[in-house]
Design a protein around this motif. Structure first.
Motif, PDB file in Angstrom:
ATOM      1  N   THR A  23       0.854  -1.184   0.000  1.00  0.00           N
ATOM      2  CA  THR A  23       0.000   0.000   0.000  1.00  0.00           C
ATOM      3  C   THR A  23       0.893   1.238   0.000  1.00  0.00           C
ATOM      4  N   VAL A  24       0.377   2.313  -0.560  1.00  0.00           N
ATOM      5  CA  VAL A  24       1.051   3.607  -0.475  1.00  0.00           C
ATOM      6  C   VAL A  24      -0.003   4.644  -0.130  1.00  0.00           C
ATOM      7  N   TYR A  25       0.444   5.777   0.389  1.00  0.00           N
ATOM      8  CA  TYR A  25      -0.490   6.876   0.649  1.00  0.00           C
ATOM      9  C   TYR A  25      -1.044   7.360  -0.687  1.00  0.00           C
ATOM     10  N   ALA A  26      -2.321   7.677  -0.718  1.00  0.00           N
ATOM     11  CA  ALA A  26      -3.014   7.978  -1.985  1.00  0.00           C
ATOM     12  C   ALA A  26      -2.314   9.058  -2.801  1.00  0.00           C
ATOM     13  N   GLU A  27      -1.730  10.037  -2.148  1.00  0.00           N
ATOM     14  CA  GLU A  27      -1.113  11.156  -2.874  1.00  0.00           C
ATOM     15  C   GLU A  27       0.383  10.954  -3.127  1.00  0.00           C
ATOM     16  N   ASP A  28       0.928   9.813  -2.685  1.00  0.00           N
ATOM     17  CA  ASP A  28       2.370   9.599  -2.817  1.00  0.00           C
ATOM     18  C   ASP A  28       2.695   8.934  -4.160  1.00  0.00           C
ATOM     19  N   ASP A  29       2.677   9.722  -5.219  1.00  0.00           N
ATOM     20  CA  ASP A  29       2.977   9.193  -6.556  1.00  0.00           C
ATOM     21  C   ASP A  29       4.418   8.713  -6.654  1.00  0.00           C
ATOM     22  N   GLU A  30       5.301   9.334  -5.893  1.00  0.00           N
ATOM     23  CA  GLU A  30       6.715   8.949  -5.938  1.00  0.00           C
ATOM     24  C   GLU A  30       6.897   7.505  -5.483  1.00  0.00           C
ATOM     25  N   ALA A  31       6.299   7.148  -4.351  1.00  0.00           N
ATOM     26  CA  ALA A  31       6.428   5.784  -3.847  1.00  0.00           C
ATOM     27  C   ALA A  31       5.767   4.792  -4.797  1.00  0.00           C
ATOM     28  N   LEU A  72       6.639  -4.230  -9.485  1.00  0.00           N
ATOM     29  CA  LEU A  72       5.403  -4.782  -8.943  1.00  0.00           C
ATOM     30  C   LEU A  72       4.232  -4.351  -9.836  1.00  0.00           C
ATOM     31  N   PRO A  73       3.332  -5.260 -10.197  1.00  0.00           N
ATOM     32  CA  PRO A  73       2.175  -4.882 -11.028  1.00  0.00           C
ATOM     33  C   PRO A  73       1.340  -3.810 -10.336  1.00  0.00           C
ATOM     34  N   ALA A  74       0.796  -2.906 -11.115  1.00  0.00           N
ATOM     35  CA  ALA A  74       0.031  -1.793 -10.561  1.00  0.00           C
ATOM     36  C   ALA A  74      -1.132  -2.263  -9.694  1.00  0.00           C
ATOM     37  N   GLU A  75      -1.743  -3.414 -10.061  1.00  0.00           N
ATOM     38  CA  GLU A  75      -2.887  -3.908  -9.290  1.00  0.00           C
ATOM     39  C   GLU A  75      -2.477  -4.396  -7.893  1.00  0.00           C
ATOM     40  N   LYS A  76      -1.163  -4.562  -7.696  1.00  0.00           N
ATOM     41  CA  LYS A  76      -0.689  -4.985  -6.382  1.00  0.00           C
ATOM     42  C   LYS A  76      -0.152  -3.806  -5.553  1.00  0.00           C
ATOM     43  N   ILE A  77      -0.385  -2.588  -6.050  1.00  0.00           N
ATOM     44  CA  ILE A  77      -0.006  -1.376  -5.318  1.00  0.00           C
ATOM     45  C   ILE A  77      -1.290  -0.625  -5.014  1.00  0.00           C
ATOM     46  N   ILE A  78      -1.696  -0.615  -3.771  1.00  0.00           N
ATOM     47  CA  ILE A  78      -3.003  -0.080  -3.389  1.00  0.00           C
ATOM     48  C   ILE A  78      -2.835   1.291  -2.746  1.00  0.00           C
ATOM     49  N   ARG A  79      -3.553   2.263  -3.288  1.00  0.00           N
ATOM     50  CA  ARG A  79      -3.511   3.608  -2.715  1.00  0.00           C
ATOM     51  C   ARG A  79      -4.502   3.690  -1.541  1.00  0.00           C
ATOM     52  N   ILE A  80      -4.026   4.162  -0.408  1.00  0.00           N
ATOM     53  CA  ILE A  80      -4.858   4.316   0.787  1.00  0.00           C
ATOM     54  C   ILE A  80      -4.878   5.788   1.172  1.00  0.00           C
ATOM     55  N   SER A  81      -6.062   6.349   1.332  1.00  0.00           N
ATOM     56  CA  SER A  81      -6.170   7.782   1.593  1.00  0.00           C
ATOM     57  C   SER A  81      -6.306   8.122   3.068  1.00  0.00           C
ATOM     58  N   MET A 122       4.309  12.270  14.231  1.00  0.00           N
ATOM     59  CA  MET A 122       4.798  12.137  15.594  1.00  0.00           C
ATOM     60  C   MET A 122       3.835  12.765  16.581  1.00  0.00           C
ATOM     61  N   GLY A 123       3.042  13.726  16.113  1.00  0.00           N
ATOM     62  CA  GLY A 123       2.077  14.412  16.962  1.00  0.00           C
ATOM     63  C   GLY A 123       1.251  15.357  16.101  1.00  0.00           C
ATOM     64  N   ASP A 124       0.542  16.274  16.768  1.00  0.00           N
ATOM     65  CA  ASP A 124      -0.269  17.240  16.017  1.00  0.00           C
ATOM     66  C   ASP A 124       0.601  18.158  15.178  1.00  0.00           C
ATOM     67  N   THR A 125       1.829  18.384  15.652  1.00  0.00           N
ATOM     68  CA  THR A 125       2.804  19.153  14.885  1.00  0.00           C
ATOM     69  C   THR A 125       4.097  18.359  14.838  1.00  0.00           C
ATOM     70  N   GLY A 126       5.017  18.774  13.977  1.00  0.00           N
ATOM     71  CA  GLY A 126       6.317  18.132  13.910  1.00  0.00           C
ATOM     72  C   GLY A 126       6.462  17.194  12.734  1.00  0.00           C
ATOM     73  N   PRO A 127       7.515  16.338  12.772  1.00  0.00           N
ATOM     74  CA  PRO A 127       7.810  15.462  11.638  1.00  0.00           C
ATOM     75  C   PRO A 127       6.646  14.535  11.292  1.00  0.00           C
ATOM     76  N   CYS A 128       6.426  14.329  10.017  1.00  0.00           N
ATOM     77  CA  CYS A 128       5.365  13.440   9.552  1.00  0.00           C
ATOM     78  C   CYS A 128       5.654  13.053   8.107  1.00  0.00           C
ATOM     79  N   GLY A 129       4.870  12.116   7.614  1.00  0.00           N
ATOM     80  CA  GLY A 129       5.072  11.715   6.233  1.00  0.00           C
ATOM     81  C   GLY A 129       4.262  10.501   5.855  1.00  0.00           C
ATOM     82  N   PRO A 130       4.219  10.196   4.558  1.00  0.00           N
ATOM     83  CA  PRO A 130       3.434   9.058   4.071  1.00  0.00           C
ATOM     84  C   PRO A 130       4.104   7.729   4.421  1.00  0.00           C
TER      85      PRO A 130
END
Length: 865
Positions: free
Chosen positions: A129-137, A147-156, A164-172
């Protein structure tokens, strides 16, 4: 050939080490530098400050197998353990990390190659799975990995976006799943059937690339980083071709040994899983310094132990058993975690003591719960009962919930929480904390501490406070706080009290009564005996005699800590200390009272180090180097990258910023004054040193001389003489008791003539004078024998209390019950009671009503007959 769990752990660490990653040992389950966490629950916890940029390491790539516990607070899997295939209180998290080094492309390649090349997992069994907006991954998985595209699932959802919290480092995130096959129910992630067991997440790759601001905006991080986690138990289940984590080699060994010590026959019993899981979390928590108690981490440990014990009894255990499984765990995991081996004896002692304590209350609590369930109207156990079981019998609410679920009931959690809230209010109302006007004061200044080398020095006033806020000056007679640019005054910290002394001005002094920290500033509290203003030059002079006494006690505290570890065991850790000029106080973790012989040994060890007169040395070292050298760091303390290491010969080495003697011989003498328990699993020693220790010894000697004089013997004969007097006293007490029983018997015999008949039944109802309450049972037995057939009701009033006993001869118990009779009388004297049909006792608090209550017995008996 099946690969073992230990081999998988080693393969993971070795693979990433070959690719430039530093092998980092698992950190403690107690996150000493992170008050936001109850327990370490992920591999990245020990690198949190590195990711935040607050800490720098000598490496930019790391790999670890981190022990984790999720059994309290936000991350709590306790109630699911044993009932699902993959929930644990303790688990190992395999992880590789990049601190601004490689990013998505390399992290994905590392994960894919390890799984498919090193572990030989079939590629067709994996999907991601990848984050829905993470086209790079998505592109990396599709184009670089193939990997075939059908085996890569976008999750939103947030499932694929980590923060890490309401603020600070984060990412997909990008998660890797394993497909167990069509014969297992469930659908791929993101589908309606995703909660099934067919597709199991095995690895999560977190791409830390943004810094979330308070307004929600995402700023790219200057050095994007990688944090990954793969559950060792989950990947072991896949590689060992089993569906449940509890079927892997490590758990199967623990389950078989659990069956052996409990006598269980059915190896599929879920209770075996519970015990096997819980022995891991309990043992590792104790190895990391946590001891059972009624609050915080110790309370969570106690809950887990008690849950395991109850399931053991369900399996058929007839005696104390849980501690016996530690040796089995050491066999399975001791090579990877040597602390299990080194602390095996301690872990066993703690678990055994806790189980013995719980066994004393378990039977009674279970009986109350069973009785309540039999009389329950509905299928919900009231919150008040859940609270009573917790508060009175030590039953955690999840333990009650376990029993309820097994029998088809649920608990009123809201009612329980309401009762808990009321208890907390009562506890707060019983406390009386004084407000400290400094609590809200802050300083932007930084003071240089010169007190290691100097007792006095010139300084400039850079900040002043009255009792509310910062000011430009303090008037004569005004209380306040003075901040200097440099000072020899030690600010209270690390258990050492703050210095006192004077700040000399041109026209007078500021008398310092205490020294505290305000951020990085050293603040002098006291009284302005002359006006003082910003920019004034002062000569700071500490009270050197007081400081010297504090030094003796602080250095002795270090020696005491080391001696406790040597005598009691490595599980001993500082839980608090107070170093004053007149004494020292040291709180430490230990699960039982310290014996007199052990205290003597501890005291002798410290004084041996004093006599050897070691040089006290201090060194500034990198924190990791200091720990590697064996320096003792304290739980709950936050240390800088560079730390001050205080050593006294080879006996003691601790991280400490306090003031100390130059040589251990300066301490002169240490005497332990007292040892006591202050909380479950926490003991306290108070001691004195130097002149105070000499005065204490002289006082004891004088007291002993006084006792010898009173006994008309010499000092050496005091123990023997005291022993003789105690034996004489015991003999006299025995004679007195015999005489009292004889008098009571005689009084009872005299009373027989006053028995009356009520509807043909003899009744003796009387108040006894000069008879002790504890003699009533023997007197009752004697009177019943002499009366032959009848009803008896006796009462004694002493010390504003009433003691009652009722007796009914066997031939009448079908008509008259002693328990009902004694309760009838007890209610009239402010009490209640009960017992067997032939004998029952009660108490009361209204002796003034006793005569009338006893007189009413004849009417009560007539109604019964």
């Amino acid at each position: 050939m099946t690969i073992s769990t230990a081999e998988i752990r080693s393969a993971f660490l070795d693979y990433f080490a070959r690719h430039g990653h530093q092998k980092v040992a698992s950190s403690s389950l107690v996150p000493a530098d992170d008050p936001t966490l109850l327990f370490t629950n992920a591999g990245m916890n020990q690198f949190k400050d590195v990711f935040l940029g607050a800490e720098k390491r000598a490496y930019t790539r790391a790999v670890s197998s981190q022990r984790c516990v999720r059994a309290g607070g936000k991350h709590n899997d306790l109630e699911n353990v044993g009932y699902t295939a993959r929930h644990h209180t303790f688990f190992e998290m395999l992880g590789n990390f990049s601190f601004g080094d490689y990013f998505k492309k390399e992290a994905i390649a590392f994960a894919w190659n390890f799984l498919t090349e090193e572990l030989k997992l079939p590629k067709e069994k994996l999907l991601v799975t990848v984050y829905a907006e993470d086209d790079e991954a998505f592109a990396i998985w599709e184009k670089d990995i193939g990997l075939p595209a059908e085996k890569i699932i976008r999750i939103s959802t947030s499932d694929n976006f980590w923060s890490m919290g309401d603020t600070g480092p984060c990412g997909p995130c990008s998660e890797i799943f394993y497909d167990h096959g069509e014969h297992i129910w469930g659908g791929p992630p993101g589908s309606p059937e995703e909660d099934g067991d067919r597709f199991i997440e095995i690895w999560n790759l977190v791409f830390m690339q943004f810094n979330r601001q308070a307004d929600g905006t995402m700023e790219p991080l200057p050095k994007p980083s990688i944090d990954t986690g793969m559950g060792l138990e989950r990947i072991s289940a896949i590689l060992q071709h089993v569906h449940s984590n509890y079927e892997i080699d490590l758990f199967q060994a623990l389950i078989k040994d659990t069956a052996q010590v409990t006598g269980a026959k059915d190896l599929e019993d879920k209770s075996l899983r519970v015990v096997a899981d819980h022995i891991r979390s309990c043992s590792f928590l104790i190895a990391d310094g946590v001891l059972p108690s009624n609050e915080g981490r110790g309370y969570v440990l106690r809950r887990i132990i008690r849950r395991a014990v109850r399931h053991g009894y369900k399996l058929g255990a007839k005696d104390i058993f849980f501690y016996q499984l530690v040796s089995s765990l050491v066999t399975q995991m001791g090579e990877a975690y040597p602390e299990l081996k080194s602390q095996q004896a301690t872990i066993e002692r703690v678990l055994k003591a806790e189980e013995e304590q719980f066994a004393r209350t378990l039977e009674r609590g279970m009986q109350i719960l069973s009785d309540a369930l039999e009389n329950l109207d509905g299928e919900v156990i009231p919150g008040e009962l859940v609270f009573k079981l917790y508060d009175t019998y030590g039953f955690p609410s999840d333990l009650t919930n376990d029993v309820a679920r097994e029998r088809g009931y649920s608990i009123d959690e809201q009612g329980f929480e309401a009762a808990m809230a009321e208890q907390r209010k009562r506890a707060q109302a019983a406390s009386n904390f004084g407000a400290d006007y400094n609590a809200q004061l802050t300083s932007e200044n930084s003071s240089e501490f010169t007190g290691y080398e100097h007792n006095e020095g010139m300084a400039e006033v850079v900040e002043l406070f009255n009792q509310q806020s910062a000011v430009n000056s303090l008037a004569t007679g005004e209380q306040g706080i003075v901040v200097l640019d440099n000072t020899p005054f030690y600010a209270e910290s690390g258990g050492q009290v703050g210095d006192t002394g004077v700040l000399k001005l041109l026209n007078g002094t500021f008398r310092v009564t205490d020294t505290i920290k305000l951020g990085n500033a050293i603040a002098h509290k006291g009284l302005a005996e002359a006006a003082i203003a910003l920019g004034d030059k002062v000569e700071a002079q500490i009270d050197t005699a007081r400081r010297q006494a504090i030094k003796l006690n602080h250095s002795a505290t270090h020696l005491l800590h080391a001696a406790l570890k040597k005598v009691l065991g490595e599980h001993v850790n500082q839980k608090g200390s107070l170093v004053q000029p007149d004494k020292l106080r040291f709180d430490f973790s230990h699960f039982e009272g310290v014996t007199r012989e052990q205290l003597v040994e501890i005291e002798n060890l410290v004084n041996q180090q004093v006599r050897e007169n070691h040089d006290l040395t201090t060194r500034l070292m990198a924190i990791e180097d200091a720990k590697a050298a064996g320096a003792q760091a304290l739980f709950g303390e936050k240390y800088d990258d560079e730390v001050r290491v205080v050593s006294m010969g080879a006996f003691s080495m601790e991280l400490c910023g306090g003031t100390h003697v130059k040589r251990t011989g300066d301490i002169g003498l240490l005497r332990i004054v007292s040892e006591s328990g202050i909380a479950s699993g926490v003991r306290r020693i108070e001691a004195v040193t130097g002149e105070a220790a000499l005065a204490y010894s002289q006082q004891q000697s004088q007291q002993l001389q006084g006792v010898a004089s009173q006994l008309k013997s010499d000092v050496q004969a005091v123990p023997e003489r005291v022993g003789q007097l105690l034996e004489q006293a015991k003999g006299l007490e025995k004679e007195i008791q015999q005489l009292k029983q004889k008098l009571a018997s005689q009084a009872g015999a005299d009373m027989l003539s006053s028995a009356v008949e009520v509807n043909g039944v003899k009744l003796l109802s009387a108040k006894l004078d000069g008879v002790e309450a504890k003699s009533l049972r023997d007197l009752m037995d004697s009177l019943k024998t002499k009366l032959g057939s009848g009803v008896l009701m006796l009462g004694v009033a002493e010390n504003q209390k009433v003691s009652l006993i009722a007796g009914v001869t066997k031939d009448l118990t079908d008509k008259v019950k002693a328990g009902e009779l004694v309760n009838f009388v007890a209610q009239q004297v402010g009490g209640k009671g009960g017992g067997r049909p032939d004998m029952a006792q009660a108490g009361g608090t209204q002796p003034e009503n006793l005569d009338a209550a006893l007189a009413s017995v004849s009417t009560w008996l007539a109604d019964k007959l």
